[in-house]
Design a protein around this motif. Structure first.
Motif, PDB file in Angstrom:
ATOM      1  N   ASN A  16      -7.109   0.630  -0.425  1.00  0.00           N
ATOM      2  CA  ASN A  16      -5.859   1.269  -0.559  1.00  0.00           C
ATOM      3  C   ASN A  16      -5.737   2.587  -0.369  1.00  0.00           C
ATOM      4  O   ASN A  16      -4.831   3.329  -0.795  1.00  0.00           O
ATOM      5  CB  ASN A  16      -5.231   0.780  -2.043  1.00  0.00           C
ATOM      6  CG  ASN A  16      -5.940   1.249  -2.976  1.00  0.00           C
ATOM      7  OD1 ASN A  16      -7.018   2.021  -3.071  1.00  0.00           O
ATOM      8  ND2 ASN A  16      -5.846   0.489  -4.170  1.00  0.00           N
ATOM      9  N   TRP A  51      -7.214   5.504   2.360  1.00  0.00           N
ATOM     10  CA  TRP A  51      -7.744   6.115   3.556  1.00  0.00           C
ATOM     11  C   TRP A  51      -7.803   7.561   3.575  1.00  0.00           C
ATOM     12  O   TRP A  51      -6.945   8.247   3.798  1.00  0.00           O
ATOM     13  CB  TRP A  51      -6.663   5.491   4.706  1.00  0.00           C
ATOM     14  CG  TRP A  51      -6.152   4.055   4.477  1.00  0.00           C
ATOM     15  CD1 TRP A  51      -5.379   3.489   3.495  1.00  0.00           C
ATOM     16  CD2 TRP A  51      -6.857   2.822   4.821  1.00  0.00           C
ATOM     17  NE1 TRP A  51      -5.436   2.161   3.650  1.00  0.00           N
ATOM     18  CE2 TRP A  51      -6.177   1.718   4.325  1.00  0.00           C
ATOM     19  CE3 TRP A  51      -7.919   2.732   6.103  1.00  0.00           C
ATOM     20  CZ2 TRP A  51      -6.769   0.446   4.796  1.00  0.00           C
ATOM     21  CZ3 TRP A  51      -8.354   1.421   6.339  1.00  0.00           C
ATOM     22  CH2 TRP A  51      -7.725   0.236   5.767  1.00  0.00           C
ATOM     23  N   ILE A  86      -1.533   5.060  11.444  1.00  0.00           N
ATOM     24  CA  ILE A  86      -1.649   5.411  10.242  1.00  0.00           C
ATOM     25  C   ILE A  86      -0.633   4.724   9.367  1.00  0.00           C
ATOM     26  O   ILE A  86      -0.583   4.419   8.197  1.00  0.00           O
ATOM     27  CB  ILE A  86      -1.706   7.022  10.150  1.00  0.00           C
ATOM     28  CG1 ILE A  86      -3.050   7.335  10.583  1.00  0.00           C
ATOM     29  CG2 ILE A  86      -1.680   7.447   8.879  1.00  0.00           C
ATOM     30  CD1 ILE A  86      -3.306   8.977  10.598  1.00  0.00           C
ATOM     31  N   GLN A 100       0.721   2.197   9.562  1.00  0.00           N
ATOM     32  CA  GLN A 100       1.054   0.618   9.008  1.00  0.00           C
ATOM     33  C   GLN A 100      -0.289   0.378   8.195  1.00  0.00           C
ATOM     34  O   GLN A 100      -0.397  -0.660   7.572  1.00  0.00           O
ATOM     35  CB  GLN A 100       0.556  -0.118  10.384  1.00  0.00           C
ATOM     36  CG  GLN A 100       1.640  -0.121  11.398  1.00  0.00           C
ATOM     37  CD  GLN A 100       1.243  -0.836  12.508  1.00  0.00           C
ATOM     38  OE1 GLN A 100       1.098  -2.199  12.653  1.00  0.00           O
ATOM     39  NE2 GLN A 100       1.111  -0.352  13.756  1.00  0.00           N
ATOM     40  N   LEU A 101      -1.290   1.449   7.814  1.00  0.00           N
ATOM     41  CA  LEU A 101      -2.298   1.138   6.757  1.00  0.00           C
ATOM     42  C   LEU A 101      -1.614   0.915   5.517  1.00  0.00           C
ATOM     43  O   LEU A 101      -0.793   1.670   5.091  1.00  0.00           O
ATOM     44  CB  LEU A 101      -2.979   2.409   6.717  1.00  0.00           C
ATOM     45  CG  LEU A 101      -4.016   2.694   7.993  1.00  0.00           C
ATOM     46  CD1 LEU A 101      -4.601   4.116   8.015  1.00  0.00           C
ATOM     47  CD2 LEU A 101      -4.773   1.497   8.355  1.00  0.00           C
ATOM     48  N   CYS A 152      -2.540   7.562   2.228  1.00  0.00           N
ATOM     49  CA  CYS A 152      -3.530   8.200   3.467  1.00  0.00           C
ATOM     50  C   CYS A 152      -3.629   9.722   2.916  1.00  0.00           C
ATOM     51  O   CYS A 152      -2.764  10.286   2.326  1.00  0.00           O
ATOM     52  CB  CYS A 152      -3.042   8.075   4.558  1.00  0.00           C
ATOM     53  SG  CYS A 152      -3.059   6.267   5.413  1.00  0.00           S
ATOM     54  N   LEU A 195      -8.361   1.982  14.098  1.00  0.00           N
ATOM     55  CA  LEU A 195      -7.411   1.569  12.973  1.00  0.00           C
ATOM     56  C   LEU A 195      -6.549   0.516  13.174  1.00  0.00           C
ATOM     57  O   LEU A 195      -6.367  -0.241  12.345  1.00  0.00           O
ATOM     58  CB  LEU A 195      -6.546   2.809  12.707  1.00  0.00           C
ATOM     59  CG  LEU A 195      -7.199   4.092  12.036  1.00  0.00           C
ATOM     60  CD1 LEU A 195      -6.144   5.144  12.000  1.00  0.00           C
ATOM     61  CD2 LEU A 195      -7.617   3.589  10.617  1.00  0.00           C
ATOM     62  N   HIS A 196      -5.901   0.407  14.510  1.00  0.00           N
ATOM     63  CA  HIS A 196      -5.313  -0.645  14.886  1.00  0.00           C
ATOM     64  C   HIS A 196      -6.184  -2.128  14.889  1.00  0.00           C
ATOM     65  O   HIS A 196      -5.507  -3.197  14.272  1.00  0.00           O
ATOM     66  CB  HIS A 196      -4.837  -0.660  16.499  1.00  0.00           C
ATOM     67  CG  HIS A 196      -3.665   0.195  16.357  1.00  0.00           C
ATOM     68  ND1 HIS A 196      -2.394  -0.277  16.158  1.00  0.00           N
ATOM     69  CD2 HIS A 196      -3.554   1.408  17.025  1.00  0.00           C
ATOM     70  CE1 HIS A 196      -1.262   0.849  16.363  1.00  0.00           C
ATOM     71  NE2 HIS A 196      -2.139   1.639  16.793  1.00  0.00           N
ATOM     72  N   ILE A 223      -6.092  -2.938  11.174  1.00  0.00           N
ATOM     73  CA  ILE A 223      -4.869  -3.630  10.704  1.00  0.00           C
ATOM     74  C   ILE A 223      -4.593  -4.986  11.344  1.00  0.00           C
ATOM     75  O   ILE A 223      -4.186  -5.874  10.578  1.00  0.00           O
ATOM     76  CB  ILE A 223      -3.523  -2.652  11.283  1.00  0.00           C
ATOM     77  CG1 ILE A 223      -3.685  -1.246  10.716  1.00  0.00           C
ATOM     78  CG2 ILE A 223      -2.416  -3.380  11.467  1.00  0.00           C
ATOM     79  CD1 ILE A 223      -2.776  -0.105  11.437  1.00  0.00           C
TER      80      ILE A 223
END
Length: 233
Positions: free
Chosen positions: A10, A12, A101, A103-104, A108, A223-224, A227
């Protein structure tokens, strides 16, 4: 390495230079040259000698600034203002990175050995300036740079982050050693062409060390992939 096991993350945490943008962008080379200018001015040495001092301080102290503060009593604000006075027009809006980013899950952060002002300028150019809970620069760290453990401890304490629910993205293997020891996941970002852009041999070492959990040449793509591996809902 497949990006699995991120479901509990949770927090990043991203390094800035050569991580959120690739090393082959003509951005950090500008900073690198200005650092050489500053070292030459402070020491009165030739360009070659100043470069050697610069790289020695960077390797041994974590940042050239730290070496200058310890050995030459340099005023850090003056140094940071000078070396970050650069042309940011080389950077383009990064739609793919922004999409990833935002969507994380969770929050962040940027944690950089540079200045917060520089990080904000870079983030604006990339189109991700509004995606971060905190930008933690070298001033916020009390001028204690990564890879010093105290820098990470200050960052984690300030933001109330559990390292076991965090991941650190970095372009230097040595800056991932403490995050691994603290219980974070670690990702080394090494875009293609990195070695060709003024990088020292030692900067490229450590990619196969155990404290490096994942390696990617494409931060946005990685990152994608993360996700897509996360549970929906």
């Amino acid at each position: 390495m497949s990006p699995v096991g991120f479901s509990g993350v949770n927090s990043w945490i991203f390094d800035l230079d050569n991580t959120l943008y690739p090393a082959h962008s003509n951005l950090f080379p500008q900073i690198d040259e200005k650092i050489s200018d500053y070292v030459q001015k402070i020491t009165g040495k030739s360009r070659v000698e100043a470069r050697a001092i610069q790289k020695s301080y960077y390797k041994n102290y974590g940042t050239t600034l730290r070496g200058l503060m310890v050995n030459h009593e340099v005023e850090p604000d003056d140094f940071l203002e000078f070396v970050h006075d650069i042309d940011h027009s080389e950077l383009d809006y990064n739609h793919n990175l922004r999409s990833a980013i935002e969507q994380l899950p969770g929050k962040c952060y940027i944690m950089t050995n540079g200045s917060k002002k520089h990080a904000e300028a870079v983030a604006h150019k990339l189109g991700i300036h509004d995606q971060f809970e905190e930008i933690f620069g070298i001033m916020e760290a009390g001028f204690i740079p990564k890879p010093e453990e105290q820098a990470y401890s200050l960052f984690l304490q300030k933001n109330n982050i559990s390292p076991h629910k965090a991941v650190m993205f970095e372009d230097l293997s040595r800056n991932l050693l403490i995050p691994d020891q603290l219980g974070m996941k670690t990702v080394l970002v090494v875009p293609q062409g990195t070695r060709e852009v003024f990088r020292e041999d030692w900067e490229m070492e450590g990619q196969n060390e155990k404290h490096v959990h994942f390696i990617t040449e494409d931060l946005g793509g990685f990152l994608h992939s993360v996700i897509n591996q996360l549970p929906s809902g």
